[in-house]
Enzyme design. Structure first.
Site, PDB file in Angstrom:
ATOM      1  N   PHE A  53       0.809  -1.231   0.000  1.00 29.33           N
ATOM      2  CA  PHE A  53       0.000   0.000   0.000  1.00 29.33           C
ATOM      3  C   PHE A  53       0.835   1.271   0.000  1.00 29.33           C
ATOM      4  O   PHE A  53       0.331   2.346  -0.310  1.00 29.33           O
ATOM      5  CB  PHE A  53      -0.934   0.009   1.223  1.00 29.33           C
ATOM      6  CG  PHE A  53      -0.250   0.463   2.497  1.00 29.33           C
ATOM      7  CD1 PHE A  53      -0.110   1.808   2.782  1.00 29.33           C
ATOM      8  CD2 PHE A  53       0.280  -0.461   3.391  1.00 29.33           C
ATOM      9  CE1 PHE A  53       0.547   2.230   3.941  1.00 29.33           C
ATOM     10  CE2 PHE A  53       0.933  -0.054   4.539  1.00 29.33           C
ATOM     11  CZ  PHE A  53       1.068   1.298   4.810  1.00 29.33           C
ATOM     12  N   LYS A  66      -1.268  -7.307  -9.225  1.00 30.76           N
ATOM     13  CA  LYS A  66      -2.247  -7.251  -8.132  1.00 30.76           C
ATOM     14  C   LYS A  66      -1.839  -6.129  -7.183  1.00 30.76           C
ATOM     15  O   LYS A  66      -0.896  -6.260  -6.414  1.00 30.76           O
ATOM     16  CB  LYS A  66      -2.321  -8.558  -7.347  1.00 30.76           C
ATOM     17  CG  LYS A  66      -3.557  -8.521  -6.435  1.00 30.76           C
ATOM     18  CD  LYS A  66      -3.417  -9.337  -5.178  1.00 30.76           C
ATOM     19  CE  LYS A  66      -2.723  -8.658  -4.040  1.00 30.76           C
ATOM     20  NZ  LYS A  66      -3.433  -7.528  -3.427  1.00 30.76           N
ATOM     21  N   GLU A  87      -5.031  -4.066  -1.934  1.00 25.47           N
ATOM     22  CA  GLU A  87      -6.480  -3.842  -1.888  1.00 25.47           C
ATOM     23  C   GLU A  87      -6.834  -2.545  -1.172  1.00 25.47           C
ATOM     24  O   GLU A  87      -7.935  -2.032  -1.287  1.00 25.47           O
ATOM     25  CB  GLU A  87      -7.200  -5.035  -1.235  1.00 25.47           C
ATOM     26  CG  GLU A  87      -6.796  -5.370   0.195  1.00 25.47           C
ATOM     27  CD  GLU A  87      -5.558  -6.276   0.285  1.00 25.47           C
ATOM     28  OE1 GLU A  87      -4.602  -6.085  -0.508  1.00 25.47           O
ATOM     29  OE2 GLU A  87      -5.538  -7.148   1.169  1.00 25.47           O
ATOM     30  N   ARG A  88      -5.858  -1.992  -0.410  1.00 29.06           N
ATOM     31  CA  ARG A  88      -6.150  -0.763   0.340  1.00 29.06           C
ATOM     32  C   ARG A  88      -6.016   0.483  -0.539  1.00 29.06           C
ATOM     33  O   ARG A  88      -6.531   1.534  -0.218  1.00 29.06           O
ATOM     34  CB  ARG A  88      -5.215  -0.663   1.545  1.00 29.06           C
ATOM     35  CG  ARG A  88      -5.533  -1.749   2.557  1.00 29.06           C
ATOM     36  CD  ARG A  88      -4.775  -1.567   3.824  1.00 29.06           C
ATOM     37  NE  ARG A  88      -3.523  -2.282   3.820  1.00 29.06           N
ATOM     38  CZ  ARG A  88      -2.681  -2.305   4.837  1.00 29.06           C
ATOM     39  NH1 ARG A  88      -2.948  -1.610   5.912  1.00 29.06           N
ATOM     40  NH2 ARG A  88      -1.575  -2.993   4.777  1.00 29.06           N
ATOM     41  N   SER A  99       5.299  -6.974   3.520  1.00 29.94           N
ATOM     42  CA  SER A  99       5.877  -7.266   4.837  1.00 29.94           C
ATOM     43  C   SER A  99       6.671  -8.584   4.785  1.00 29.94           C
ATOM     44  O   SER A  99       6.433  -9.435   3.921  1.00 29.94           O
ATOM     45  CB  SER A  99       4.748  -7.367   5.867  1.00 29.94           C
ATOM     46  OG  SER A  99       3.843  -8.375   5.455  1.00 29.94           O
ATOM     47  N   CYS A 112       9.652   1.972   3.264  1.00 34.69           N
ATOM     48  CA  CYS A 112      10.497   0.834   3.654  1.00 34.69           C
ATOM     49  C   CYS A 112      11.930   1.298   3.868  1.00 34.69           C
ATOM     50  O   CYS A 112      12.738   0.559   4.417  1.00 34.69           O
ATOM     51  CB  CYS A 112      10.433  -0.263   2.615  1.00 34.69           C
ATOM     52  SG  CYS A 112      11.115   0.259   1.056  1.00 34.69           S
ATOM     53  N   GLU A 128       9.531  -3.787  13.291  1.00 34.81           N
ATOM     54  CA  GLU A 128       9.184  -2.755  12.314  1.00 34.81           C
ATOM     55  C   GLU A 128       7.913  -2.056  12.790  1.00 34.81           C
ATOM     56  O   GLU A 128       6.874  -2.697  12.968  1.00 34.81           O
ATOM     57  CB  GLU A 128       8.935  -3.379  10.933  1.00 34.81           C
ATOM     58  CG  GLU A 128       8.545  -2.333   9.902  1.00 34.81           C
ATOM     59  CD  GLU A 128       8.331  -2.876   8.488  1.00 34.81           C
ATOM     60  OE1 GLU A 128       7.730  -3.947   8.337  1.00 34.81           O
ATOM     61  OE2 GLU A 128       8.774  -2.202   7.542  1.00 34.81           O
TER      62      GLU A 128
HETATM   63  P1  NAD Z   1       1.521  -6.635   3.194  1.00 31.36           P
HETATM   64  O1  NAD Z   1       2.547  -7.700   3.313  1.00 31.36           O
HETATM   65  O2  NAD Z   1       0.404  -6.622   4.160  1.00 31.36           O
HETATM   66  O3  NAD Z   1       0.833  -6.700   1.745  1.00 31.36           O
HETATM   67  C1  NAD Z   1       1.593  -6.737   0.556  1.00 31.36           C
HETATM   68  C2  NAD Z   1       0.796  -7.468  -0.520  1.00 31.36           C
HETATM   69  O4  NAD Z   1       0.600  -8.820  -0.107  1.00 31.36           O
HETATM   70  C3  NAD Z   1      -0.581  -6.868  -0.765  1.00 31.36           C
HETATM   71  O5  NAD Z   1      -0.839  -6.869  -2.141  1.00 31.36           O
HETATM   72  C4  NAD Z   1      -1.520  -7.812  -0.018  1.00 31.36           C
HETATM   73  O6  NAD Z   1      -2.773  -7.922  -0.631  1.00 31.36           O
HETATM   74  C5  NAD Z   1      -0.788  -9.138  -0.069  1.00 31.36           C
HETATM   75  N1  NAD Z   1      -1.002  -9.942   1.139  1.00 31.36           N
HETATM   76  C6  NAD Z   1      -1.158  -9.487   2.412  1.00 31.36           C
HETATM   77  N2  NAD Z   1      -1.287 -10.516   3.253  1.00 31.36           N
HETATM   78  C7  NAD Z   1      -1.220 -11.640   2.518  1.00 31.36           C
HETATM   79  C8  NAD Z   1      -1.282 -13.021   2.828  1.00 31.36           C
HETATM   80  N3  NAD Z   1      -1.453 -13.440   4.085  1.00 31.36           N
HETATM   81  N4  NAD Z   1      -1.174 -13.911   1.817  1.00 31.36           N
HETATM   82  C9  NAD Z   1      -0.983 -13.503   0.547  1.00 31.36           C
HETATM   83  N5  NAD Z   1      -0.925 -12.202   0.199  1.00 31.36           N
HETATM   84  C10 NAD Z   1      -1.040 -11.283   1.165  1.00 31.36           C
HETATM   85  O7  NAD Z   1       2.303  -5.241   3.184  1.00 31.36           O
HETATM   86  P2  NAD Z   1       1.697  -3.769   3.266  1.00 31.36           P
HETATM   87  O8  NAD Z   1       1.157  -3.531   4.630  1.00 31.36           O
HETATM   88  O9  NAD Z   1       0.828  -3.510   2.087  1.00 31.36           O
HETATM   89  O10 NAD Z   1       3.029  -2.902   3.039  1.00 31.36           O
HETATM   90  C11 NAD Z   1       3.886  -2.546   4.088  1.00 31.36           C
HETATM   91  C12 NAD Z   1       5.059  -3.479   4.179  1.00 31.36           C
HETATM   92  O11 NAD Z   1       5.767  -3.531   2.949  1.00 31.36           O
HETATM   93  C13 NAD Z   1       6.067  -3.033   5.209  1.00 31.36           C
HETATM   94  O12 NAD Z   1       6.521  -4.161   5.926  1.00 31.36           O
HETATM   95  C14 NAD Z   1       7.194  -2.424   4.375  1.00 31.36           C
HETATM   96  O13 NAD Z   1       8.459  -2.444   4.978  1.00 31.36           O
HETATM   97  C15 NAD Z   1       7.155  -3.322   3.183  1.00 31.36           C
HETATM   98  N6  NAD Z   1       7.778  -2.690   2.023  1.00 31.36           N
HETATM   99  C16 NAD Z   1       9.005  -3.140   1.647  1.00 31.36           C
HETATM  100  C17 NAD Z   1       9.638  -2.554   0.569  1.00 31.36           C
HETATM  101  C18 NAD Z   1      11.001  -3.009   0.138  1.00 31.36           C
HETATM  102  O14 NAD Z   1      11.486  -2.536  -0.859  1.00 31.36           O
HETATM  103  N7  NAD Z   1      11.652  -3.915   0.860  1.00 31.36           N
HETATM  104  C19 NAD Z   1       9.018  -1.509  -0.125  1.00 31.36           C
HETATM  105  C20 NAD Z   1       7.764  -1.089   0.293  1.00 31.36           C
HETATM  106  C21 NAD Z   1       7.144  -1.691   1.373  1.00 31.36           C
END
Ligand code: NAD
Length: 496
Positions: A156, A180, A183-184, A233, A288, A389
């Site tokens: 997101f 994909k 969703e937020r 994450s 991130c 985090e």
């Molecule tokens: P998230 O892991 O909740 O979601 C990321 C994606 O995974 C979304 O599209 C979501 O729909 C999907 N998803 C969520 N839970 C899932 C599950 N149980 N099974 C399958 N798919 C699932 O992350 P977020 O809250 O959207 O983003 C924040 C996180 O992303 C933070 O931890 C941040 O550090 C990380 N991030 C990392 C980088 C990097 O370059 N390393 C860059 C941006 C964000």
């Protein structure tokens, strides 16, 4: 040109060059984090919808892969111009669904455009290599070929930029693509795909499927999807990496972070304060690459503590669409309460709260998810909070006696997305660059975000895979190497 309805609406999918309302039984609200208003609804699409998108991408692949690279990049040149023309509109959408300020959203979109520009160099970057006479009269070459259907799953916090770490490279190298979004925050990509629709890309080359876990699982299990790019994450990154691997797909999975900055007493304290203030609290700490822990050495403990507390307290927090606002809300009420409870955990574990942003109310925006800048001092280096985090506007301060102690602290962290040093000593900077255990290093830089022509690196629990997003790594990730060894009999050439 097909255009998705731009008003408060159910967000459609884009499959095979057409917008289609999802048949999903479950929809989730998209909420403006500053106002609490519902601005759209995302469908939790199902496996059949993923299958339709993958089938469209698979059908488009044979012809797209035969299209010369020079022709494949022409839609990207058109896309660059369309994005430039609509950058204000796109940035407003980002602010409305994500909460970051308009200025931050615009800066984000510049990074998206930069990736389109770099991918336009694919005819050069995709070249292989060759050698004549590996044995007498025998030549050998390595050529790069696209994989087929590839997919990206994104978070997101950068609704505009992160899809562009993947999409332009994937299609320029001859693959077809399924995205994909989170969703937020589905609205930025909805508008972006309306622009993609105007670029002349053949139908099926790019597809958009909105949803959550079911869409992710369907992509991970689909036999026709060859590669998965993921950003999010760490627990989900690990899960995606394992399941993609078990299904024989290549995967690059970027995870969470806990980024450290070391401040030496010889640093230019005014510059360090300004830059670290922006890194820790910009985008409400939801980057991130946000600095989350500042490790001060020697006298920097006092000077930096005082100056950062003053700078953070003066940040103007509010609706990111209003002029002068420097920091917006966090993404959701759940995120606000998680951040606030982690601040309480820090306090319980012995940290002193120098600046407390909990229970913030912004006039006119009482329903917004605001947490003001928060600074925790003397966070015990071994406490749970030191490794967690937070993903909110919270900076922890830790004191170390010297660089050895500070580096040992970084070494203990499970994450390795970014580490920064503020100093005026070249020798200290070199040592840090050499030893710091992270993939993106900043020297007097607060957000060490690699430009599009460098890989977006990341180590330890911040990345699973080998090849990163952006630049040459992307070209390698999205292509398979084929080695050809050739011999032609002399008699044959004499015939002509
Ligand atoms: P998230 O892991 O909740 O979601 C990321 C994606 O995974 C979304 O599209 C979501 O729909 C999907 N998803 C969520 N839970 C899932 C599950 N149980 N099974 C399958 N798919 C699932 O992350 P977020 O809250 O959207 O983003 C924040 C996180 O992303 C933070 O931890 C941040 O550090 C990380 N991030 C990392 C980088 C990097 O370059 N390393 C860059 C941006 C964000």
């Amino acid at each position: 040109m097909t255009v998705a309805a731009p008003t408060l609406t159910k967000v459609p999918n884009y499959i095979n060059g057409r917008w289609a309302e999802s048949r999903a039984g479950e929809w989730i609200d998209v909420t403006n984090p500053a106002t609490g208003e519902t601005i759209a609804q995302t469908p939790l699409s199902d496996a059949a919808e993923v299958d339709a998108a993958v089938a469209a991408a698979a059908a488009a692949f044979p012809e797209w892969r035969r299209t010369p690279p020079e022709d494949r990049i022409q839609p990207l040149f058109r896309l660059k111009q369309l994005l430039e023309d609509h950058v204000d509109e796109l940035s407003r959408i980002i602010t409305q669904e994500n909460g970051k300020t308009f200025t931050e959203a615009k800066a984000e979109f510049r990074r998206a455009i930069e990736n389109v520009e770099v991918a336009c160099g694919t005819p050069m970057m995709m070249q292989g290599y060759n050698l004549e006479d590996v044995a007498r009269g025998i030549d050998e070459m390595m050529i790069r070929q696209p994989l087929g259907v590839v997919a990206a799953i994104v978070p997101f916090n950068f609704p505009g930029m992160i899809p562009f770490w993947f999409l332009p490279y994937a299609i320029a190298t001859g693959n077809t693509f399924v995205l994909k979004p989170s969703e937020r925050v589905p609205l930025t990509m909805r508008r972006t795909f309306e622009l993609l629709d105007q670029t002349g890309l053949p139908k099926g080359v790019v597809n958009l499927v909105n949803g959550g876990k079911a869409v992710v699982n369907a992509l991970l299990d689909h036999p026709k999807v060859r590669a998965i790019s993921f950003v999010g994450s760490t627990p989900v990154a690990k899960y995606v990496y394992a399941r993609a691997g078990a299904n024989g797909k290549r995967a690059q999975c970027q995870g969470g972070a806990k980024n450290h900055v070391i401040v030496l007493p010889d640093a230019d304290m005014q510059m360090a304060t300004q830059i670290i203030n922006d890194s820790a609290f910009g985008c409400a700490g939801q980057r991130c690459l946000a600095v989350s822990v500042a490790v001060t050495i020697g006298e920097a403990q006092k000077t930096f503590r005082d100056s950062i507390t003053e700078a953070a307290a003066s940040l103007k927090v509010g609706n990111g669409l209003e002029q002068g606002v420097q920091m917006g809300p966090v993404i959701s009420p759940q995120s606000k309460s998680r951040v606030e409870s982690l601040i309480a955990v820090g306090e319980k574990q012995g940290a002193k709260i120098l600046l407390d942003g909990r229970n913030s109310k912004i006039p006119k925006y009482e329903s917004g998810n605001f947490v003001k800048p928060t600074i925790l001092d003397d966070v015990p280096a071994t406490s749970e909070l030191a490794d967690t985090e937070i993903f909110g506007p919270v900076l922890s301060l830790i004191h170390a006696n010297d660089m050895d102690e500070a580096l040992a602290f970084l070494e203990r962290s499970p994450y390795g997305n970014q580490a920064s040093l503020f100093t005026s000593s070249g020798a200290a900077a070199r040592r840090f660059r050499y030893e710091a255990p992270a993939g993106n290093i900043g020297i007097n830089i607060g957000v060490a975000a690699p430009m599009a022509y460098f890989p977006f690196s990341g180590w330890k629990d911040s990345f699973f895979g080998i090849l990163h997003g952006q630049g040459r790594d992307s070209i390698e990730f999205y292509t398979e190497e084929k080695v050809v060894i050739e011999r032609w009999a002399k008699e044959h050439s004499r015939k002509f």
